[in-house]
Design a protein around this motif. Structure first.
Motif, PDB file in Angstrom:
ATOM      1  N   ARG A  69      54.419   2.676 -13.618  1.00 57.58           N
ATOM      2  CA  ARG A  69      54.858   3.185 -15.039  1.00 57.58           C
ATOM      3  C   ARG A  69      55.610   4.540 -15.212  1.00 57.58           C
ATOM      4  O   ARG A  69      55.470   5.229 -14.148  1.00 57.58           O
ATOM      5  CB  ARG A  69      53.345   3.087 -15.526  1.00 57.58           C
ATOM      6  N   ASP A 118      54.968   4.864 -26.787  1.00 58.11           N
ATOM      7  CA  ASP A 118      53.735   4.211 -26.224  1.00 58.11           C
ATOM      8  C   ASP A 118      52.642   5.455 -26.194  1.00 58.11           C
ATOM      9  O   ASP A 118      51.287   4.897 -26.100  1.00 58.11           O
ATOM     10  CB  ASP A 118      53.688   3.465 -24.885  1.00 58.11           C
ATOM     11  N   HIS A 157      61.455  -8.304 -25.967  1.00 60.58           N
ATOM     12  CA  HIS A 157      61.813  -7.338 -25.208  1.00 60.58           C
ATOM     13  C   HIS A 157      60.611  -7.182 -24.024  1.00 60.58           C
ATOM     14  O   HIS A 157      59.512  -7.323 -24.403  1.00 60.58           O
ATOM     15  CB  HIS A 157      62.079  -5.986 -25.712  1.00 60.58           C
ATOM     16  N   THR A 158      60.611  -6.423 -22.983  1.00 60.90           N
ATOM     17  CA  THR A 158      59.799  -6.468 -21.714  1.00 60.90           C
ATOM     18  C   THR A 158      59.810  -7.887 -21.313  1.00 60.90           C
ATOM     19  O   THR A 158      60.000  -8.791 -21.984  1.00 60.90           O
ATOM     20  CB  THR A 158      58.202  -6.047 -22.452  1.00 60.90           C
ATOM     21  N   SER A 178      49.902  -1.966 -22.649  1.00 61.96           N
ATOM     22  CA  SER A 178      49.147  -3.083 -22.815  1.00 61.96           C
ATOM     23  C   SER A 178      49.709  -4.116 -21.752  1.00 61.96           C
ATOM     24  O   SER A 178      49.094  -5.380 -21.847  1.00 61.96           O
ATOM     25  CB  SER A 178      49.515  -3.783 -24.180  1.00 61.96           C
TER      26      SER A 178
HETATM   27  O1  DON Z   1      53.879  -0.927 -22.018  1.00 60.07           O
HETATM   28  C1  DON Z   1      53.686  -1.454 -23.043  1.00 60.07           C
HETATM   29  O2  DON Z   1      52.590  -2.005 -23.530  1.00 60.07           O
HETATM   30  C2  DON Z   1      54.600  -1.733 -24.207  1.00 60.07           C
HETATM   31  N1  DON Z   1      55.947  -0.852 -23.843  1.00 60.07           N
HETATM   32  C3  DON Z   1      55.476  -3.183 -23.932  1.00 60.07           C
HETATM   33  C4  DON Z   1      56.690  -3.307 -24.887  1.00 60.07           C
HETATM   34  C5  DON Z   1      56.630  -4.772 -25.274  1.00 60.07           C
HETATM   35  O3  DON Z   1      55.901  -5.818 -24.495  1.00 60.07           O
HETATM   36  C6  DON Z   1      57.797  -5.263 -26.038  1.00 60.07           C
HETATM   37  N2  DON Z   1      57.680  -6.810 -26.108  1.00 60.07           N
HETATM   38  N3  DON Z   1      57.887  -7.467 -26.865  1.00 60.07           N
END
Ligand code: DON
Length: 572
Positions: free
Chosen positions: A110, A425, A382-383, A455
């Motif tokens: 992370r 975040d 995204h992600t 998350s």
């Molecule tokens: O780490 C996290 O929880 C967020 N940065 C994740 C972002 C995410 O899943 C965007 N997706 N749709």
């Protein structure tokens, strides 16, 4: 947060009351979880968000690599073909299963806050988080973890040299590929931000405009950065030429990174969380992910009910109420374990779940503590998440992110790397929602070197006869997607059934249930509404990539979310 203290007192007193009555019926021991098969399936499967990435993983397996080498190939190729979702400028979390040792490891790659982090810059004139600063440009970026994480996995778990696992990604970046409509669509959506930075526009806006279908995207700078990592490991990114470009470019554009921030970045191996539920063992993400804790709380609450005996409306009502309570704790208690003391023993305890369960009415929604001041936006595409099982039974579940589409939108010139916008975040203003409507407090405030709460919930589910590797993107909805996926797997669904299943989501605040079209029939919808739940239909979310393994027939099923056409699940 005006009502927060009363909730905490209520929860704590219920916890104590339940603990005192520890012989309560709900404390019956769960069946001992099945031990995972240490013999492999003899063949392999990968599910990822992009066919080029799945194929890269299969190519590396074909060269004698294991699941961990394949994971590096998948992740690095996603960093080339899905820059809107994840990349070298972002981070990831991964669960690894080493079959021959029957050992599970959580890899935390992370991002971290830079040393010069200053909370004040993220607060707008109205006292709310200034999304322009927290999600765009270099100040929105944490120190990336993905390059260090990939090098770490190669060094400690791979069979092949890092260079060999990165080779497919380098090839695609050099030779180019034709992005699909989904990718081009995200360029169009983010055109304004991308055109702000000439280094970003040079890659994604040829001639200053959104490319047409059939365009070939070559990324020589990104290929060079990948080659430096292939040659030098993590030092190819965090030191020398690439590091200098990252620091200089971001500072020139108003950022605050220093070489010392890059030098200080460390991958962390953490103990996964283990949850026993109905004879299955779920092995999932610990803090700084909130996912595992929230999933554990929900399952511990649900363990006290016989959901199969209830109609759909009542079973769903209880699950929503459990979600509401788990997300309440998420906001209050969770953060980076290296910085905050969290009451994990309490949050993960069955007694605590008993206390929470006692506050749930069997047929009435509990209004969440606070009324929402902002609606959570639609989760985007995204992600990204991918799942791997190799022929020997090694497994990887990994969720990777740059946060919002193309992260900060900012590329450090010459690197080809989009920097993340993960700083959003953090709880930048206590009690105020982030881009996913999640509110946080002290535990998740930004501090130098601290990891922002996530998350992301890459998970394994082990049963006597079946195993699942599971995860998804979707911001705060990741947690409920993975939870519903685990429940579906325990109910007998395989990867295709799990990914196709319709979804619903509650995150405490805003106090409403997000529903995908068709998730509930008319009678269930009416019954839930009569119980006081506010249902809001929203467009489909998530992009699950799941692999399941049935030990009885020794079959693998790999499935990519049918909502997203470019994904590929493949059994080799
Ligand atoms: O780490 C996290 O929880 C967020 N940065 C994740 C972002 C995410 O899943 C965007 N997706 N749709």
């Amino acid at each position: 947060m005006v009502h927060a203290p009363s909730w905490r007192v209520l929860a704590a007193s219920l916890f104590l009351a339940a603990a005192a009555g520890s012989a309560a019926a709900d404390q019956r021991p769960q069946a001992a979880p099945a031990s995972v098969a240490t013999r492999g399936p003899g063949h392999a499967a990968i599910a990822s968000a992009n066919f080029l990435a799945t194929n890269a993983g299969l190519e590396v397996l074909g060269k004698g690599g294991n699941a961990f080498d394949a994971a590096i190939a998948v992740a690095s190729t996603l960093a080339v073909v899905e820059q809107q979702s994840s990349g070298l400028g972002g981070g990831f979390m991964a669960m690894l299963h080493v079959a021959k040792e029957n050992r599970d490891i959580f890899i935390d790659a992370r991002e971290t806050a830079p040393k010069a982090v200053d909370m004040k810059v993220y607060v707008g004139k109205d006292g709310k988080p200034d999304r322009e600063v927290s999600t765009k440009g270099p100040l929105s970026a944490g120190i990336p973890g993905e390059p260090a994480g990939l090098a770490w996995i190669a060094q400690h778990y791979g069979k092949l040299p890092l260079a060999q696992s990165l080779a497919p990604a380098i090839r695609v970046a050099t030779d180019g590929y034709q992005p699909d409509e989904r990718f081009i669509g995200t360029i169009a959506e983010n055109q304004k931000t991308l055109s702000r930075y000439p280094s970003s526009a040079a890659i994604l806006l040829p001639g200053g405009s959104v490319p047409a279908k059939g365009w070939t995207l070559k990324q020589p700078d990104l290929a060079k950065t990948l080659r430096l990592i292939a040659d030098k490991g993590a030092a190819g990114f965090y030191k020398g030429e690439t590091a200098k470009r990252l620091v200089d470019a971001s500072r020139k554009e108003g950022g605050n990174w220093t070489q010392a921030d890059l030098d200080a970045y460390q991958v962390k191996e953490r103990e996964p969380l283990r949850i026993d539920y109905k004879g299955y063992r779920i092995v999932t993400a610990p803090p700084p992910s909130s996912g595992g804790v929230a999933i554990a709380e929900v399952l511990n609450i649900l363990a006290g009910y016989d959901l199969a005996k209830l109609d759909a409306a009542h079973a769903t009502h209880l699950t929503i109420e459990a979600m509401r309570r788990a997300f309440r704790d998420h906001n209050e208690y969770l953060g980076d374990p290296d910085f905050v003391k969290m009451p994990l023993d309490m949050l993960l305890s069955r007694y605590y779940a008993d206390g929470l369960r006692a506050t749930i009415s069997p047929d009435k929604a509990t209004p969440s503590d606070l009324l929402p001041t902002a609606m959570a936006p639609e989760p985007g595409m995204h992600t990204t998440h991918f799942s791997v099982i190799d022929k020997d039974g090694n497994m990887v579940a990994s969720t990777l992110t740059v946060n919002l589409e193309f992260g900060s939108g900012f590329v450090a010139a010459g690197t080809g790397v989009f920097l993340n916008d993960e700083m959003d975040d953090f709880a930048l203003v206590p009690g105020q929602p982030n881009a996913f409507g999640l509110r946080g407090a002290e535990a998740n405030k930004p501090e130098p070197g601290k990891r922002m709460l996530s998350s992301m919930s890459p998970s394994f589910v082990f049963g006597a006869d079946r195993t699942a590797v599971i995860g998804s993107p979707g911001g705060s909805t990741i947690i409920t997607q993975v939870l519903e996926g685990i429940l579906a797997f325990i109910d007998g669904k395989d990867a295709s059934g799990i990914t196709a299943q319709k979804r619903y989501h509650h995150q405490y605040l805003p106090d409403r249930v997000d529903v995908e079209d068709g998730v509930f029939d008319a009678a269930t919808t009416k019954a839930l509404t009569d119980m006081g739940h506010v249902l809001r239909q929203r467009s489909p979310w998530g992009f699950m990539n799941v692999v399941t393994w049935d030990h009885r027939t020794n079959t693998l099923d790999a499935a990519s979310d049918p909502r997203r056409p470019s994904g590929l699940g493949k059994v080799q």
